[in-house]
Design a protein around this motif. Structure first.
Motif, PDB file in Angstrom:
ATOM      1  N   LEU A  41       0.829  -1.210   0.000  1.00 19.02           N
ATOM      2  CA  LEU A  41       0.000   0.000   0.000  1.00 19.02           C
ATOM      3  C   LEU A  41       0.860   1.255   0.000  1.00 19.02           C
ATOM      4  N   THR A  42       1.959   1.232   0.752  1.00 19.23           N
ATOM      5  CA  THR A  42       2.841   2.406   0.789  1.00 19.23           C
ATOM      6  C   THR A  42       3.480   2.661  -0.569  1.00 19.23           C
ATOM      7  N   GLU A  43       3.764   1.594  -1.318  1.00 18.94           N
ATOM      8  CA  GLU A  43       4.319   1.760  -2.663  1.00 18.94           C
ATOM      9  C   GLU A  43       3.256   2.310  -3.616  1.00 18.94           C
ATOM     10  N   LEU A  44       2.045   1.827  -3.485  1.00 15.41           N
ATOM     11  CA  LEU A  44       0.959   2.332  -4.323  1.00 15.41           C
ATOM     12  C   LEU A  44       0.700   3.814  -4.059  1.00 15.41           C
ATOM     13  N   GLN A  45       0.791   4.220  -2.811  1.00 11.67           N
ATOM     14  CA  GLN A  45       0.493   5.607  -2.442  1.00 11.67           C
ATOM     15  C   GLN A  45       1.460   6.602  -3.060  1.00 11.67           C
ATOM     16  N   ARG A  46       2.650   6.170  -3.425  1.00 12.38           N
ATOM     17  CA  ARG A  46       3.625   7.104  -3.998  1.00 12.38           C
ATOM     18  C   ARG A  46       3.522   7.210  -5.525  1.00 12.38           C
ATOM     19  N   LEU A  47       2.669   6.396  -6.127  1.00  8.67           N
ATOM     20  CA  LEU A  47       2.520   6.395  -7.578  1.00  8.67           C
ATOM     21  C   LEU A  47       1.325   7.233  -8.033  1.00  8.67           C
ATOM     22  N   HIS A  48       1.375   7.664  -9.280  1.00  9.95           N
ATOM     23  CA  HIS A  48       0.193   8.203  -9.949  1.00  9.95           C
ATOM     24  C   HIS A  48      -0.572   6.980 -10.421  1.00  9.95           C
ATOM     25  N   LEU A  49      -1.827   6.844 -10.002  1.00  9.18           N
ATOM     26  CA  LEU A  49      -2.600   5.638 -10.278  1.00  9.18           C
ATOM     27  C   LEU A  49      -3.875   5.955 -11.049  1.00  9.18           C
ATOM     28  N   TRP A  50      -4.119   5.173 -12.105  1.00 12.87           N
ATOM     29  CA  TRP A  50      -5.374   5.247 -12.833  1.00 12.87           C
ATOM     30  C   TRP A  50      -5.942   3.844 -12.935  1.00 12.87           C
ATOM     31  N   VAL A  51      -7.258   3.771 -12.914  1.00 11.58           N
ATOM     32  CA  VAL A  51      -7.925   2.482 -13.024  1.00 11.58           C
ATOM     33  C   VAL A  51      -8.876   2.488 -14.215  1.00 11.58           C
ATOM     34  N   ALA A  52      -9.097   1.291 -14.726  1.00 11.85           N
ATOM     35  CA  ALA A  52     -10.212   1.043 -15.632  1.00 11.85           C
ATOM     36  C   ALA A  52     -11.254   0.397 -14.745  1.00 11.85           C
ATOM     37  N   ASP A  53     -12.427   0.995 -14.691  1.00  8.20           N
ATOM     38  CA  ASP A  53     -13.428   0.426 -13.790  1.00  8.20           C
ATOM     39  C   ASP A  53     -14.673   0.022 -14.540  1.00  8.20           C
ATOM     40  N   LYS A  54     -15.249  -1.044 -14.051  1.00  8.58           N
ATOM     41  CA  LYS A  54     -16.496  -1.565 -14.595  1.00  8.58           C
ATOM     42  C   LYS A  54     -17.442  -1.695 -13.413  1.00  8.58           C
ATOM     43  N   ASP A  55     -18.580  -1.074 -13.509  1.00 10.90           N
ATOM     44  CA  ASP A  55     -19.563  -1.103 -12.413  1.00 10.90           C
ATOM     45  C   ASP A  55     -18.951  -0.600 -11.107  1.00 10.90           C
ATOM     46  N   ASP A  56     -18.134   0.452 -11.221  1.00 13.16           N
ATOM     47  CA  ASP A  56     -17.493   1.104 -10.079  1.00 13.16           C
ATOM     48  C   ASP A  56     -16.506   0.207  -9.332  1.00 13.16           C
ATOM     49  N   THR A  57     -15.952  -0.782 -10.037  1.00 10.76           N
ATOM     50  CA  THR A  57     -14.943  -1.673  -9.460  1.00 10.76           C
ATOM     51  C   THR A  57     -13.736  -1.715 -10.390  1.00 10.76           C
ATOM     52  N   PRO A  58     -12.522  -1.475  -9.883  1.00 11.40           N
ATOM     53  CA  PRO A  58     -11.337  -1.550 -10.736  1.00 11.40           C
ATOM     54  C   PRO A  58     -11.133  -2.963 -11.295  1.00 11.40           C
ATOM     55  N   ILE A  59     -10.942  -3.030 -12.622  1.00  9.94           N
ATOM     56  CA  ILE A  59     -10.647  -4.300 -13.279  1.00  9.94           C
ATOM     57  C   ILE A  59      -9.228  -4.296 -13.863  1.00  9.94           C
ATOM     58  N   ALA A  60      -8.616  -3.120 -13.895  1.00  5.33           N
ATOM     59  CA  ALA A  60      -7.256  -2.956 -14.391  1.00  5.33           C
ATOM     60  C   ALA A  60      -6.721  -1.645 -13.836  1.00  5.33           C
ATOM     61  N   TRP A  61      -5.398  -1.545 -13.771  1.00  2.00           N
ATOM     62  CA  TRP A  61      -4.815  -0.296 -13.276  1.00  2.00           C
ATOM     63  C   TRP A  61      -3.393  -0.147 -13.780  1.00  2.00           C
ATOM     64  N   VAL A  62      -2.943   1.096 -13.741  1.00  2.22           N
ATOM     65  CA  VAL A  62      -1.571   1.423 -14.086  1.00  2.22           C
ATOM     66  C   VAL A  62      -1.033   2.361 -13.007  1.00  2.22           C
ATOM     67  N   GLY A  63       0.207   2.106 -12.608  1.00  2.00           N
ATOM     68  CA  GLY A  63       0.893   2.954 -11.634  1.00  2.00           C
ATOM     69  C   GLY A  63       2.136   3.545 -12.275  1.00  2.00           C
ATOM     70  N   VAL A  64       2.291   4.855 -12.146  1.00  2.00           N
ATOM     71  CA  VAL A  64       3.337   5.595 -12.851  1.00  2.00           C
ATOM     72  C   VAL A  64       4.118   6.463 -11.883  1.00  2.00           C
ATOM     73  N   GLU A  65       5.405   6.560 -12.145  1.00  2.91           N
ATOM     74  CA  GLU A  65       6.249   7.530 -11.445  1.00  2.91           C
ATOM     75  C   GLU A  65       7.053   8.284 -12.493  1.00  2.91           C
ATOM     76  N   VAL A  66       7.461   9.503 -12.170  1.00  3.64           N
ATOM     77  CA  VAL A  66       8.303  10.266 -13.090  1.00  3.64           C
ATOM     78  C   VAL A  66       9.742   9.847 -12.833  1.00  3.64           C
ATOM     79  N   LEU A  67      10.409   9.425 -13.900  1.00  3.19           N
ATOM     80  CA  LEU A  67      11.779   8.917 -13.815  1.00  3.19           C
ATOM     81  C   LEU A  67      12.547   9.425 -15.026  1.00  3.19           C
TER      82      LEU A  67
END
Length: 165
Positions: A41-67
């Protein structure tokens, strides 16, 4: 399906999507990848996160950092029940647009060579191997090796922002 920023309460759900997306590695003789723990969770919190959601539930996601002035894809996970529907590509294009808005030069990632939904998949989406990986990408590969991933099984890939944005 909607692409949107992840909500804080969804972070545990993202871990479950990541865990499920690792299961196909088992059939490719890589049970250690299937059994690998998802990002904390701490690693997820430091990323820019976007989800693809279906029926308000994430079915896919991407986590990004600037590098190194690039949008580095730290993780892209699609639940296997929703694989092969172009969702990963849509998330990558969403990140590409975000990267263009933030004057970043490329999308980068590290992935497994020769796994059909890894290197060949990203190459079909316009990613190529840089002649000289940036210092940040070299550091990512070194950290992966420290975690036990064999360097000969990994590859750095990038896609210039200007090619899709």
């Amino acid at each position: 399906m909607e692409l949107r920023p992840a909500r804080p309460h969804e972070l545990p759900l993202l871990r479950e999507v990541e865990r499920a997306s690792g299961e196909p590695f088992r059939a490719h003789g890589m049970p250690e990848i299937a059994d690998d723990e998802p990002l904390l969770l701490t690693e997820l919190q430091r990323l820019h996160l976007w989800v693809a959601d279906k029926d308000d539930t994430p079915i896919a996601w991407v986590g990004v950092e600037v590098l190194d002035n690039a949008a580095h894809i730290a993780q892209l996970s699609v639940h296997p029940a929703h694989a092969r529907q172009g969702i990963g590509a849509q998330l990558l294009d969403h990140v590409q647009a975000w990267a263009a808005e933030h004057d970043l030069t490329a999308l980068t990632l590290t992935t497994f060579r020769r796994i059909p939904w890894n290197e060949p998949y990203y190459r079909r989406l316009g990613f190529t191997e840089p002649a000289h990986p940036s210092p940040g990408l070299q550091a990512v590969l070194a950290a992966e090796a420290e975690r036990g991933l064999r360097p000969e099984d990994r590859i750095c890939l990038h896609r210039p922002v200007s090619e899709r944005a």
